[in-house]
Motif scaffolding. Sequence first.
Motif, PDB file in Angstrom:
ATOM      1  N   ILE A 104      -0.771   3.978 -11.812  1.00  0.00           N
ATOM      2  CA  ILE A 104       0.773   4.318 -11.982  1.00  0.00           C
ATOM      3  C   ILE A 104       1.037   5.377 -12.736  1.00  0.00           C
ATOM      4  N   ALA A 105       1.911   6.302 -12.418  1.00  0.00           N
ATOM      5  CA  ALA A 105       2.618   7.416 -13.360  1.00  0.00           C
ATOM      6  C   ALA A 105       3.836   7.032 -13.639  1.00  0.00           C
ATOM      7  N   LEU A 106       4.041   7.017 -15.038  1.00  0.00           N
ATOM      8  CA  LEU A 106       5.304   6.754 -15.413  1.00  0.00           C
ATOM      9  C   LEU A 106       6.053   8.148 -16.262  1.00  0.00           C
ATOM     10  N   THR A 107       7.500   8.095 -15.565  1.00  0.00           N
ATOM     11  CA  THR A 107       8.394   8.978 -16.180  1.00  0.00           C
ATOM     12  C   THR A 107       9.347   8.180 -16.875  1.00  0.00           C
ATOM     13  N   THR A 108      10.211   9.052 -17.793  1.00  0.00           N
ATOM     14  CA  THR A 108      11.078   8.415 -18.504  1.00  0.00           C
ATOM     15  C   THR A 108      12.302   9.419 -18.793  1.00  0.00           C
ATOM     16  N   GLU A 151       0.769  -1.059  -0.022  1.00  0.00           N
ATOM     17  CA  GLU A 151      -0.088   0.131   0.061  1.00  0.00           C
ATOM     18  C   GLU A 151       0.890   1.127  -0.053  1.00  0.00           C
ATOM     19  N   PHE A 152       1.807   1.171   0.700  1.00  0.00           N
ATOM     20  CA  PHE A 152       2.847   2.189   0.793  1.00  0.00           C
ATOM     21  C   PHE A 152       3.623   2.585  -0.277  1.00  0.00           C
ATOM     22  N   LEU A 153       3.822   1.852  -1.345  1.00  0.00           N
ATOM     23  CA  LEU A 153       4.751   2.145  -2.412  1.00  0.00           C
ATOM     24  C   LEU A 153       3.921   2.924  -3.235  1.00  0.00           C
ATOM     25  N   CYS A 154       4.673   4.035  -3.578  1.00  0.00           N
ATOM     26  CA  CYS A 154       4.017   5.332  -4.364  1.00  0.00           C
ATOM     27  C   CYS A 154       3.565   4.782  -5.825  1.00  0.00           C
ATOM     28  N   PRO A 155       2.556   4.968  -6.156  1.00  0.00           N
ATOM     29  CA  PRO A 155       2.373   4.760  -7.811  1.00  0.00           C
ATOM     30  C   PRO A 155       3.012   5.514  -9.151  1.00  0.00           C
ATOM     31  N   HIS A 156       4.239   5.876  -8.684  1.00  0.00           N
ATOM     32  CA  HIS A 156       5.191   6.392  -9.689  1.00  0.00           C
ATOM     33  C   HIS A 156       6.526   5.479 -10.049  1.00  0.00           C
ATOM     34  N   ALA A 158       3.901  32.027  -3.280  1.00  0.00           N
ATOM     35  CA  ALA A 158       3.248  32.785  -4.471  1.00  0.00           C
ATOM     36  C   ALA A 158       2.015  33.291  -3.771  1.00  0.00           C
ATOM     37  N   ALA A 159       1.245  32.599  -2.906  1.00  0.00           N
ATOM     38  CA  ALA A 159       0.024  33.484  -2.356  1.00  0.00           C
ATOM     39  C   ALA A 159      -0.452  32.923  -0.834  1.00  0.00           C
ATOM     40  N   ASP A 160      -0.888  33.805  -0.338  1.00  0.00           N
ATOM     41  CA  ASP A 160      -1.459  33.626   0.968  1.00  0.00           C
ATOM     42  C   ASP A 160      -2.252  32.512   1.193  1.00  0.00           C
ATOM     43  N   GLY A 161      -2.198  31.554   2.079  1.00  0.00           N
ATOM     44  CA  GLY A 161      -3.025  30.573   2.229  1.00  0.00           C
ATOM     45  C   GLY A 161      -3.001  29.479   0.851  1.00  0.00           C
ATOM     46  N   GLN A 162      -2.067  29.559   0.427  1.00  0.00           N
ATOM     47  CA  GLN A 162      -1.527  28.411  -0.832  1.00  0.00           C
ATOM     48  C   GLN A 162      -0.848  27.534  -0.248  1.00  0.00           C
ATOM     49  N   TRP A 163      -1.135  26.174  -0.219  1.00  0.00           N
ATOM     50  CA  TRP A 163       0.057  25.242   0.277  1.00  0.00           C
ATOM     51  C   TRP A 163       0.168  24.112  -0.865  1.00  0.00           C
ATOM     52  N   ALA A 164       1.489  23.784  -0.835  1.00  0.00           N
ATOM     53  CA  ALA A 164       1.901  22.705  -1.884  1.00  0.00           C
ATOM     54  C   ALA A 164       2.112  21.488  -1.261  1.00  0.00           C
ATOM     55  N   GLY A 165       1.633  20.357  -1.908  1.00  0.00           N
ATOM     56  CA  GLY A 165       1.942  18.969  -1.327  1.00  0.00           C
ATOM     57  C   GLY A 165       2.386  18.030  -2.611  1.00  0.00           C
ATOM     58  N   ARG A 166       2.907  16.840  -2.257  1.00  0.00           N
ATOM     59  CA  ARG A 166       3.330  15.980  -3.387  1.00  0.00           C
ATOM     60  C   ARG A 166       2.392  14.794  -3.116  1.00  0.00           C
ATOM     61  N   SER A 167       1.997  14.481  -4.343  1.00  0.00           N
ATOM     62  CA  SER A 167       0.912  13.138  -4.408  1.00  0.00           C
ATOM     63  C   SER A 167       1.861  11.932  -4.634  1.00  0.00           C
ATOM     64  N   GLY A 168       1.387  10.786  -4.222  1.00  0.00           N
ATOM     65  CA  GLY A 168       2.013   9.539  -4.533  1.00  0.00           C
ATOM     66  C   GLY A 168       2.555   9.244  -5.923  1.00  0.00           C
ATOM     67  N   SER A 169       1.930   9.961  -6.800  1.00  0.00           N
ATOM     68  CA  SER A 169       2.050   9.772  -8.203  1.00  0.00           C
ATOM     69  C   SER A 169       3.318  10.689  -8.650  1.00  0.00           C
ATOM     70  N   ASN A 170       3.608  11.498  -7.762  1.00  0.00           N
ATOM     71  CA  ASN A 170       4.867  12.518  -7.606  1.00  0.00           C
ATOM     72  C   ASN A 170       4.653  13.866  -8.262  1.00  0.00           C
TER      73      ASN A 170
END
Length: 445
Positions: free
Chosen positions: A303-307, A259-264, A398-410
């Motif tokens: 799963i998100a694929l990059t190359t 479950e914890f293995l990210c889909p990327h 960039a703006a007040d109240g704006q947050w950044a997060g990272r998804s499992g798909s990176n």
Amino acid sequence: MTQKKLFYIETFGCQMNDRDSEIMAQLLTKASYQSTKDIDTADAIIVNTCSIRGKAEQKAYSLLGALRRRKKDNPALIIAATGCVAQQEGQKMLTRMPHVDLVIGPKQIYQLPELFERALSQPQGIVSIDKPKSFHIPPYLPSLNQGLPYKRFVTIMQGCNNFCTYCIVPYTRGREISRDVKDILAEVRYLAQGGVKEITLLGQNVNSYGNDQTIDQRTNFSSLLRQVAQIKGIKRLRFTTSNPKDLSDELMQCFADIEFLCPHFHLPVQSGSNSVLKKMNRKYTRESYLEKVDKLRLYRPDIALTTDIIVGFPGETDADFAETMELLERVRYHGAFSFKYSSRPPAKSCEFEETVSEDEKAKRLSILQKRQQEITLERNNEYVGSEMELMVEGESRAADGQWAGRSGSNHTVNFMSLEKFVPGQLVRVVITEGCQNSLRGKLVE
Ligand code: 5AD
Ligand code: SF4
């Protein structure tokens, strides 16, 4: 009380180098140095170099060259070059840059404090680049004060045995050496107890982890992943990098089970043409690569694929390049890093006749990048309406109240909220918009 000496590290290149820089920072801090972000105040400057492509090497040399003046103005300043260019050039680097005090290979960084001491008492430069035949990556318990408190890299192996013909890594980082499972698990446990939630397992070719170990002591990569995933406190697990030829069904199964293995999955293809792949010594074909992509998507549909792709490899024809473009359409990667081929002696391909002009390489690169950008945007828009878990990285400037997060798909996902979050916290969002380099989402209440 004497003031602590300050060190500054500039890091080029891959995540292996990022991790080595962290280790060097830790060792120096233990030896009573203190880190500074201001190069002007530093008593010691370390340039951790990368030699993967010609451009990276030039960058390292130009920074080292620019330090000549500083050394002249302050002869007590220690200048150290580490990383792959240092390993590859050794004494040549000192001849070209006599103001450099230390040239240190990636396997010698553990001696950094002692080498600093020697450099202080010895006017001529020191080269430390021996590649020990057996190399034990020490059980290394990194400081929790350095690096991000919620996500960390853990090295599981060094070097590479594949000898892709364009690649300098086997020459700079040496042959594959896997780290002991117990050292890896000890490091992850220690990090998890300190609050780290996301681990990226690092190696040049993680899929062949364990192949160099004796049969009775061998743990393969899938089994390592399963063991790491069970460590209490770890919520996310990633790894990089893989050679597609070693991507086993057993590893694909991990994407379905853990479950914890990210889909990327970063799965460098390098070229879509079989004749180019053969000349690159990649040991897979376009067909077997595509088969693995399809299978991977069966095991983990999200799963998100990059190359990584190289254009203009010696002998690459218009038809070969067209095959790479077709492969792009077929796989529809979520993202791709693409590069113009550059000859990297002593890698084998430097003996091949360069048949693609720099102009043509630039043209192919631009066609490929333009199309990939479109596909990335299309892919990012496919997420609209779906729910994702994010690991919060911090408040956006960039703006007040704006947050950044990272998804499992990176993906970086930005969202608005007047709540306060702690970096590393997990939140859920619904994606509202796909942008070129990120997604936008709305918190799920
Ligand atoms: N020329 C261009 N790109 C290269 N890479 C590695 N060696 C070379 C080279 N000689 C690229 C590959 C690899 C990525 C890290 O760098 O795409 O996957
Ligand atoms: Fe280089 Fe190939 Fe090894 Fe990757 S797998 S580090 S490209 S030789």
